[in-house]
Design a protein around this motif. Structure first.
Motif, PDB file in Angstrom:
ATOM      1  N   TYR A 188       0.839  -1.199   0.000  1.00 22.74           N
ATOM      2  CA  TYR A 188       0.000   0.000   0.000  1.00 22.74           C
ATOM      3  C   TYR A 188       0.875   1.251   0.000  1.00 22.74           C
ATOM      4  N   VAL A 189       1.848   1.269   0.870  1.00 28.17           N
ATOM      5  CA  VAL A 189       2.722   2.442   0.999  1.00 28.17           C
ATOM      6  C   VAL A 189       3.530   2.666  -0.271  1.00 28.17           C
ATOM      7  N   GLU A 190       3.940   1.576  -0.919  1.00 27.64           N
ATOM      8  CA  GLU A 190       4.782   1.682  -2.114  1.00 27.64           C
ATOM      9  C   GLU A 190       3.996   2.094  -3.357  1.00 27.64           C
ATOM     10  N   CYS A 191       2.680   1.923  -3.350  1.00 27.26           N
ATOM     11  CA  CYS A 191       1.887   2.132  -4.561  1.00 27.26           C
ATOM     12  C   CYS A 191       1.760   3.612  -4.913  1.00 27.26           C
ATOM     13  N   PRO A 192       1.952   3.990  -6.191  1.00 25.72           N
ATOM     14  CA  PRO A 192       1.861   5.389  -6.587  1.00 25.72           C
ATOM     15  C   PRO A 192       0.436   5.918  -6.714  1.00 25.72           C
ATOM     16  N   VAL A 193      -0.564   5.053  -6.622  1.00 25.26           N
ATOM     17  CA  VAL A 193      -1.971   5.479  -6.657  1.00 25.26           C
ATOM     18  C   VAL A 193      -2.689   4.883  -5.448  1.00 25.26           C
ATOM     19  N   SER A 232       2.313  15.963 -17.808  1.00 27.45           N
ATOM     20  CA  SER A 232       3.216  17.094 -17.999  1.00 27.45           C
ATOM     21  C   SER A 232       4.662  16.619 -17.946  1.00 27.45           C
ATOM     22  N   GLY A 233       5.585  17.429 -18.492  1.00 27.76           N
ATOM     23  CA  GLY A 233       7.000  17.092 -18.424  1.00 27.76           C
ATOM     24  C   GLY A 233       7.357  15.895 -19.287  1.00 27.76           C
ATOM     25  N   ASP A 234       8.314  15.105 -18.825  1.00 27.67           N
ATOM     26  CA  ASP A 234       8.774  13.922 -19.560  1.00 27.67           C
ATOM     27  C   ASP A 234       7.788  12.783 -19.325  1.00 27.67           C
ATOM     28  N   GLN A 239       5.833   7.490 -17.195  1.00 29.30           N
ATOM     29  CA  GLN A 239       5.133   6.223 -17.401  1.00 29.30           C
ATOM     30  C   GLN A 239       6.033   5.031 -17.084  1.00 29.30           C
ATOM     31  N   SER A 240       7.315   5.151 -17.441  1.00 25.47           N
ATOM     32  CA  SER A 240       8.265   4.087 -17.142  1.00 25.47           C
ATOM     33  C   SER A 240       8.446   3.925 -15.638  1.00 25.47           C
ATOM     34  N   VAL A 241       8.575   5.044 -14.928  1.00 26.13           N
ATOM     35  CA  VAL A 241       8.720   5.004 -13.474  1.00 26.13           C
ATOM     36  C   VAL A 241       7.464   4.424 -12.835  1.00 26.13           C
ATOM     37  N   TYR A 242       6.308   4.827 -13.367  1.00 22.56           N
ATOM     38  CA  TYR A 242       5.042   4.312 -12.848  1.00 22.56           C
ATOM     39  C   TYR A 242       4.981   2.793 -12.971  1.00 22.56           C
ATOM     40  N   TYR A 243       5.351   2.281 -14.129  1.00 24.32           N
ATOM     41  CA  TYR A 243       5.303   0.827 -14.315  1.00 24.32           C
ATOM     42  C   TYR A 243       6.261   0.113 -13.370  1.00 24.32           C
ATOM     43  N   GLU A 244       7.476   0.639 -13.214  1.00 21.91           N
ATOM     44  CA  GLU A 244       8.451  -0.001 -12.333  1.00 21.91           C
ATOM     45  C   GLU A 244       7.964  -0.013 -10.888  1.00 21.91           C
ATOM     46  N   ARG A 245       7.322   1.060 -10.464  1.00 23.30           N
ATOM     47  CA  ARG A 245       6.776   1.097  -9.106  1.00 23.30           C
ATOM     48  C   ARG A 245       5.634   0.091  -8.950  1.00 23.30           C
ATOM     49  N   ARG A 271      -0.793  -6.139 -17.961  1.00 26.64           N
ATOM     50  CA  ARG A 271      -1.731  -5.144 -18.464  1.00 26.64           C
ATOM     51  C   ARG A 271      -1.248  -3.730 -18.149  1.00 26.64           C
ATOM     52  N   THR A 272      -0.699  -3.535 -16.966  1.00 34.12           N
ATOM     53  CA  THR A 272      -0.167  -2.227 -16.584  1.00 34.12           C
ATOM     54  C   THR A 272       0.948  -1.805 -17.537  1.00 34.12           C
ATOM     55  N   TYR A 273       1.845  -2.741 -17.828  1.00 33.75           N
ATOM     56  CA  TYR A 273       2.913  -2.454 -18.799  1.00 33.75           C
ATOM     57  C   TYR A 273       2.316  -2.081 -20.152  1.00 33.75           C
ATOM     58  N   TYR A 274       1.334  -2.868 -20.587  1.00 30.36           N
ATOM     59  CA  TYR A 274       0.730  -2.612 -21.895  1.00 30.36           C
ATOM     60  C   TYR A 274       0.097  -1.227 -21.960  1.00 30.36           C
ATOM     61  N   HIS A 275      -0.591  -0.834 -20.912  1.00 29.49           N
ATOM     62  CA  HIS A 275      -1.242   0.478 -20.913  1.00 29.49           C
ATOM     63  C   HIS A 275      -0.223   1.613 -20.951  1.00 29.49           C
TER      64      HIS A 275
END
Length: 325
Positions: A188-193, A232-234, A239-245, A271-275
């Motif tokens: 839970y703590v590690e999740c970005p959403v 916004s931004g890069d 998106q790459s950081v989001y997937y790795e997290r 599926r997360t990677y695909y999106h």
């Protein structure tokens, strides 16, 4: 937290807000209009808004003492690295047996929403997640669907259904027993959403139920929202950081559940990677036969624009420029 509280509060509404001056009144009013045979409280966390949202919350606190309970920060917590504000600040002060979720830029549309979901969970104590469809309220210009409707018809959701779902659940639809978030796991703590790990916890503790009825609204395109800011931004890097997290979260979740949901977890991770590939228009991966299952899950509208951009980029660019100005 007081999961089975010594108070008479049945529901704690969890609302997180930041610079929602134009929307927060509608959210609060939609909570207050609920027709219930039980007591509920409204917990609002304001993450140091600069647009006057805090003043509106103080106004409601005075009008509804003991009912509307704002926590107004003087320093923005999200910028300090706290992704999941609810777990850090609202869940610990919840007195209700159940927690209902709704961000400050979303709102509820049915006055019977809270009662219906509580009635179901009271009758089915093994149910740890109760959701419903939601209408989409578009802010500005965007190409989107008219509603978030993950299933056609009311449906009992297995743990695998919740983890490995082809369509997202509106956070404003989510309700669950407060006991399941009394102690939050590492994933839970590690999740970005904030909504995904709650669904994971619910899947590990019981099952879900879906009402095929649009009892809330999800706003799309609000300035400052997690989705808009993320673009916004890069964007590709984000998106790459989001997937790795998320990959780390799924690994932690697999370990926490002893591998019993592994097949669903691995599919959800894929599926997360695909999106992220869809979001960044990596056509080689988007059209890779390996991901055909996830391609077919996309809406017909999304598939149309993917094919248009891939096969006729000039036409797509012209139409996009004309539509967005």
């Amino acid at each position: 937290m007081n999961g089975n509280s010594d108070s008479n509060i049945m529901v704690s509404v969890n609302c997180v807000t930041f610079n929602h001056k134009n929307y927060i009144r509608q959210a609060l009013d939609s909570f207050l209009m609920q027709k219930t045979n039980f007591e509920f409280e409204i917990l609002v966390h304001d993450d140091a808004s600069t647009d006057g949202t805090g003043e509106i919350l103080r106004e409601y606190e005075k009008r509804y003492p003991g009912k509307v309970l704002p926590l107004i920060q003087t320093e923005n917590q999200y910028s300090q690295g706290i992704d999941n504000i609810s777990g850090a600040f609202n869940f610990p002060r919840a007195r209700g047996k159940y927690i209902f979720m709704c961000d400050g830029d979303d709102y509820w549309v049915s006055p019977d929403k809270m009662q219906k979901q509580v009635d179901y969970m009271e009758a089915h104590p093994e149910c740890t997640l109760c959701i419903h469809s939601a209408k989409i309220d578009l802010v500005g210009k965007a190409v989107t669907e008219g509603q978030m409707r993950p299933y056609c018809g009311n449906k009992v959701l297995s743990p695998e259904d919740i983890v490995d779902k082809s369509s997202g659940y509106a956070m404003s639809s989510m309700a669950f027993p407060s006991r399941i978030v009394k102690e939050l796991p590492d994933y839970y703590v590690e999740c970005p959403v904030g909504d995904t790990p709650i669904q994971m916890i619910a899947a590990s503790e019981g099952y879900g139920y879906y009402f095929d009825e649009p009892m809330s609204a999800y706003r799309v395109g609000v300035a400052g929202s997690w989705t808009v800011e993320g673009k916004s931004g890069d964007y590709e890097k984000k998106q790459s950081v989001y997937y790795e997290r998320m990959k780390k979260v799924y690994d932690l979740y697999d370990a926490a559940t002893g591998g019993r949901l592994r097949e669903a977890i691995r599919s959800a991770e894929k599926r997360t990677y695909y999106h992220t590939m869809v979001n960044t228009r990596q056509f080689k991966e988007i059209l890779n036969p390996e991901y055909r299952k996830y391609y077919k899950e996309l809406t017909s509208r999304t598939r149309f624009f993917i094919q248009l951009e891939y096969r006729f980029p000039g036409v797509y660019g012209f139409l996009r420029k004309k539509y967005h100005g």
